[in-house]
Design a protein around this motif. Sequence first.
Motif, PDB file in Angstrom:
ATOM      1  N   LEU A 107       0.837  -1.199   0.000  1.00  0.00           N
ATOM      2  CA  LEU A 107       0.000   0.000   0.000  1.00  0.00           C
ATOM      3  C   LEU A 107       0.868   1.243   0.000  1.00  0.00           C
ATOM      4  N   PRO A 108       0.448   2.271  -0.739  1.00  0.00           N
ATOM      5  CA  PRO A 108       1.180   3.536  -0.699  1.00  0.00           C
ATOM      6  C   PRO A 108       0.809   4.343   0.556  1.00  0.00           C
ATOM      7  N   GLU A 109       1.667   5.256   0.919  1.00  0.00           N
ATOM      8  CA  GLU A 109       1.305   6.207   1.976  1.00  0.00           C
ATOM      9  C   GLU A 109       0.111   7.025   1.518  1.00  0.00           C
ATOM     10  N   PRO A 110      -0.734   7.450   2.434  1.00  0.00           N
ATOM     11  CA  PRO A 110      -0.580   7.427   3.896  1.00  0.00           C
ATOM     12  C   PRO A 110      -1.135   6.158   4.565  1.00  0.00           C
ATOM     13  N   PHE A 111      -1.588   5.183   3.793  1.00  0.00           N
ATOM     14  CA  PHE A 111      -2.259   4.032   4.412  1.00  0.00           C
ATOM     15  C   PHE A 111      -1.259   3.030   5.015  1.00  0.00           C
ATOM     16  N   SER A 112      -1.506   2.642   6.243  1.00  0.00           N
ATOM     17  CA  SER A 112      -0.743   1.573   6.903  1.00  0.00           C
ATOM     18  C   SER A 112       0.763   1.809   6.859  1.00  0.00           C
ATOM     19  N   ALA A 113       1.165   3.072   6.865  1.00  0.00           N
ATOM     20  CA  ALA A 113       2.572   3.406   6.610  1.00  0.00           C
ATOM     21  C   ALA A 113       3.531   2.817   7.654  1.00  0.00           C
ATOM     22  N   GLY A 114       3.118   2.767   8.909  1.00  0.00           N
ATOM     23  CA  GLY A 114       3.994   2.196   9.934  1.00  0.00           C
ATOM     24  C   GLY A 114       4.296   0.729   9.660  1.00  0.00           C
ATOM     25  N   TRP A 115       3.270   0.001   9.265  1.00  0.00           N
ATOM     26  CA  TRP A 115       3.461  -1.431   8.998  1.00  0.00           C
ATOM     27  C   TRP A 115       4.272  -1.665   7.720  1.00  0.00           C
ATOM     28  N   THR A 116       3.977  -0.900   6.664  1.00  0.00           N
ATOM     29  CA  THR A 116       4.740  -1.141   5.433  1.00  0.00           C
ATOM     30  C   THR A 116       6.217  -0.773   5.642  1.00  0.00           C
ATOM     31  N   GLN A 117       6.483   0.216   6.511  1.00  0.00           N
ATOM     32  CA  GLN A 117       7.885   0.523   6.820  1.00  0.00           C
ATOM     33  C   GLN A 117       8.532  -0.639   7.552  1.00  0.00           C
ATOM     34  N   ASN A 118       7.813  -1.241   8.492  1.00  0.00           N
ATOM     35  CA  ASN A 118       8.329  -2.436   9.173  1.00  0.00           C
ATOM     36  C   ASN A 118       8.617  -3.556   8.169  1.00  0.00           C
ATOM     37  N   ILE A 119       7.714  -3.712   7.213  1.00  0.00           N
ATOM     38  CA  ILE A 119       7.877  -4.778   6.221  1.00  0.00           C
ATOM     39  C   ILE A 119       9.123  -4.539   5.372  1.00  0.00           C
ATOM     40  N   ARG A 120       9.370  -3.290   5.040  1.00  0.00           N
ATOM     41  CA  ARG A 120      10.609  -2.977   4.297  1.00  0.00           C
ATOM     42  C   ARG A 120      11.836  -3.311   5.143  1.00  0.00           C
ATOM     43  N   SER A 121      11.751  -3.008   6.431  1.00  0.00           N
ATOM     44  CA  SER A 121      12.884  -3.333   7.323  1.00  0.00           C
ATOM     45  C   SER A 121      13.091  -4.843   7.425  1.00  0.00           C
ATOM     46  N   LEU A 122      11.993  -5.576   7.505  1.00  0.00           N
ATOM     47  CA  LEU A 122      12.083  -7.040   7.619  1.00  0.00           C
ATOM     48  C   LEU A 122      12.668  -7.642   6.344  1.00  0.00           C
ATOM     49  N   ALA A 123      12.266  -7.109   5.195  1.00  0.00           N
ATOM     50  CA  ALA A 123      12.818  -7.616   3.930  1.00  0.00           C
ATOM     51  C   ALA A 123      14.312  -7.302   3.851  1.00  0.00           C
ATOM     52  N   ALA A 124      14.689  -6.069   4.257  1.00  0.00           N
ATOM     53  CA  ALA A 124      16.105  -5.676   4.201  1.00  0.00           C
ATOM     54  C   ALA A 124      16.950  -6.554   5.110  1.00  0.00           C
ATOM     55  N   ALA A 125      16.370  -6.993   6.225  1.00  0.00           N
ATOM     56  CA  ALA A 125      17.084  -7.852   7.179  1.00  0.00           C
ATOM     57  C   ALA A 125      17.033  -9.322   6.764  1.00  0.00           C
ATOM     58  N   ARG A 126      16.388  -9.611   5.621  1.00  0.00           N
ATOM     59  CA  ARG A 126      16.244 -11.011   5.144  1.00  0.00           C
ATOM     60  C   ARG A 126      15.536 -11.871   6.187  1.00  0.00           C
ATOM     61  N   PHE A 127      14.656 -11.219   6.935  1.00  0.00           N
ATOM     62  CA  PHE A 127      14.016 -11.908   8.055  1.00  0.00           C
ATOM     63  C   PHE A 127      13.226 -13.135   7.623  1.00  0.00           C
ATOM     64  N   TRP A 128      12.532 -13.050   6.484  1.00  0.00           N
ATOM     65  CA  TRP A 128      11.641 -14.159   6.090  1.00  0.00           C
ATOM     66  C   TRP A 128      12.368 -15.308   5.401  1.00  0.00           C
ATOM     67  N   ASP A 129      13.611 -15.054   4.969  1.00  0.00           N
ATOM     68  CA  ASP A 129      14.335 -16.121   4.264  1.00  0.00           C
ATOM     69  C   ASP A 129      14.478 -17.328   5.199  1.00  0.00           C
ATOM     70  N   GLY A 130      13.987 -18.448   4.762  1.00  0.00           N
ATOM     71  CA  GLY A 130      14.074 -19.648   5.592  1.00  0.00           C
ATOM     72  C   GLY A 130      12.880 -19.853   6.511  1.00  0.00           C
ATOM     73  N   THR A 131      11.937 -18.908   6.513  1.00  0.00           N
ATOM     74  CA  THR A 131      10.691 -19.155   7.269  1.00  0.00           C
ATOM     75  C   THR A 131       9.736 -19.922   6.354  1.00  0.00           C
ATOM     76  N   SER A 132       8.439 -19.936   6.671  1.00  0.00           N
ATOM     77  CA  SER A 132       7.533 -20.795   5.900  1.00  0.00           C
ATOM     78  C   SER A 132       6.104 -20.274   5.916  1.00  0.00           C
ATOM     79  N   VAL A 133       5.315 -20.819   5.004  1.00  0.00           N
ATOM     80  CA  VAL A 133       3.864 -20.689   5.100  1.00  0.00           C
ATOM     81  C   VAL A 133       3.427 -21.770   6.073  1.00  0.00           C
ATOM     82  N   TYR A 134       2.839 -21.357   7.189  1.00  0.00           N
ATOM     83  CA  TYR A 134       2.585 -22.312   8.273  1.00  0.00           C
ATOM     84  C   TYR A 134       1.096 -22.480   8.588  1.00  0.00           C
ATOM     85  N   ARG A 135       0.256 -21.708   7.903  1.00  0.00           N
ATOM     86  CA  ARG A 135      -1.180 -21.770   8.206  1.00  0.00           C
ATOM     87  C   ARG A 135      -1.962 -21.531   6.919  1.00  0.00           C
TER      88      ARG A 135
END
Lengths: 331, 331
Positions: A74-102
Amino acid sequence: MTKRLLAAAAASALSLAICAPIAAQDAPEPPTPNSVIAEATAEEWRAIDPADLLVMRLSDAPDGSRREVVIQLLPEPFSAGWTQNIRSLAAARFWDGTSVYRVVDNWVAQWGDGEDDKALAKPLPDTLTVVPESDYVTATIRDPEGVRDYVMVPSDNGPRRAEIVINPYIDSYSITGFVDGWPVGLDDEGGRTAWPVHCYASVGVARDLTPNTGTGAELYAVIGHGPRQLDRNIAVVGRVIEGVEHLAMLPRGSGGAGVYAEGEPHTPIEWVRMGDELEAGLYDFEYLDTASETFGKYVSVRANRTDSFYIQPAGGVDLCNIQVPIRRTAG
Amino acid sequence: MTKRLLAAAAASALSLAICAPIAAQDAPEPPTPNSVIAEATAEEWRAIDPADLLVMRLSDAPDGSRREVVIQLLPEPFSAGWTQNIRSLAAARFWDGTSVYRVVDNWVAQWGDGEDDKALAKPLPDTLTVVPESDYVTATIRDPEGVRDYVMVPSDNGPRRAEIVINPYIDSYSITGFVDGWPVGLDDEGGRTAWPVHCYASVGVARDLTPNTGTGAELYAVIGHGPRQLDRNIAVVGRVIEGVEHLAMLPRGSGGAGVYAEGEPHTPIEWVRMGDELEAGLYDFEYLDTASETFGKYVSVRANRTDSFYIQPAGGVDLCNIQVPIRRTAG
């Protein structure tokens, strides 16, 4: 193709019109959603910045084919705090090696990892912010004439006013509209607000009970009828624009709330990257401007199908059946 | 379960309530759809006659598990010509050896065989009737006070009046209601009519362009957001009450209109039988009476979630998000 077929697929670029009898010259075939879209001018299409795409590579399918899920944030101004977190998580490679679990039929497929999970793949980035519940909605502003509503969009050249085009068709949940290519709900209680909505392929942030709002480390995509009751209760952060079928086709979980039970294999996530980290040109998409004349016609035709397959136009359409047209950029 | 989870699954018997903090005795947890259903009396549940079920056995899944899809046919007076055809087709074992040949994401999975198909598995029964387009809707009658609407249901003891309970919540497509366990659309143009609707898991009759209405030899199930624009344009004949995920998980077709292309394997249909042809007790289901007090409460709670997960009740609900509760008969 000689088989009798159900009406042209909304989700498909193909139309039954290709099988329809050729109309006499003085009786042109009435417009279809696809024929309206096909006549949009080049100026009515808007490029989607690859920097706003989250590309998730799953493990290969059992038949060996590649599985990628492309999510537009989503573009700003919607959900901007969360999308910023998501960018940080992607930059940290956080999801690499996790899974679809549900995976729950007619509900969601959910992936990622949570900080209170013992099997946490890696630490959460320390740049994540806690987003307040008040950010489930966004304040709008009204022009002095009291006719048009806008949201303010930050940009390098200062804030831009983005008009919310009101959807004239009745919705079960609220007044609705479109802004910058996205459907939104709207209300008037205590100052007008707008919020992103849950439709098929919408992506949101899983969370614990209130006041928890979720970090973004665990995300879900809707794989069933739009669960609009979740609007304003959980953060919508984007939509799958390609590859949602790779999530919708996954085995359903039989554990509590559809989490995979012991012995039910999770689907591994190989990596998640932002589109601009990947080879240029591979993830070039555009959307039909929702403030364009063609989009207005498209909404009207979605509500009133008069092409060959239809006998009785509905005379209405619900918000989740007005999918904003998105295509890969030609050339 | 310590992971943070999205709100309780609508489609699941499980509820996040099991994870919620224990409420103080003087502040009972507000009702959820599941808690309302759990308090229904035995008299509010209605048995589904196994003779009204169509059981479709697919080939085993790639992991060796059994795949059965259980479809409840619409009761009279709705779509009666088509459901009679479907009973004839099942009696003739017409679908045995046919396949699921078309799957479109967020749209339908479609199966069977058509009479103009060269690969026709076997001849169509000669008892099939051509159903007129006028049967997409059913006439209703209004009581002399002008307050309540009914449809007339044939029975061995003469016709029975079945009341249509009006749904108080606004719908994008029409006035709506419930009758004998089924959601219907309603209008007032030229004599009031009622019609069955397309929601997730609805089953309909594929057809060619008008005036063709389809025989029933080719059926589809909805595997996405309710395509309500198809209402009154194509015959709805029932709903999948168990195993819709076996259709929703199938590979999507890449041929025209989502038909499997050369080299994409169809999913074989081993057999289709009516429920009363199979072992007694295996297919005993019941539905919550849509004229019951509990169903009324259920609709209200679906529109106004106030349980722990929710912050903002929607204040509305669309028809396809009011799934009629169906369960396997206890004991």
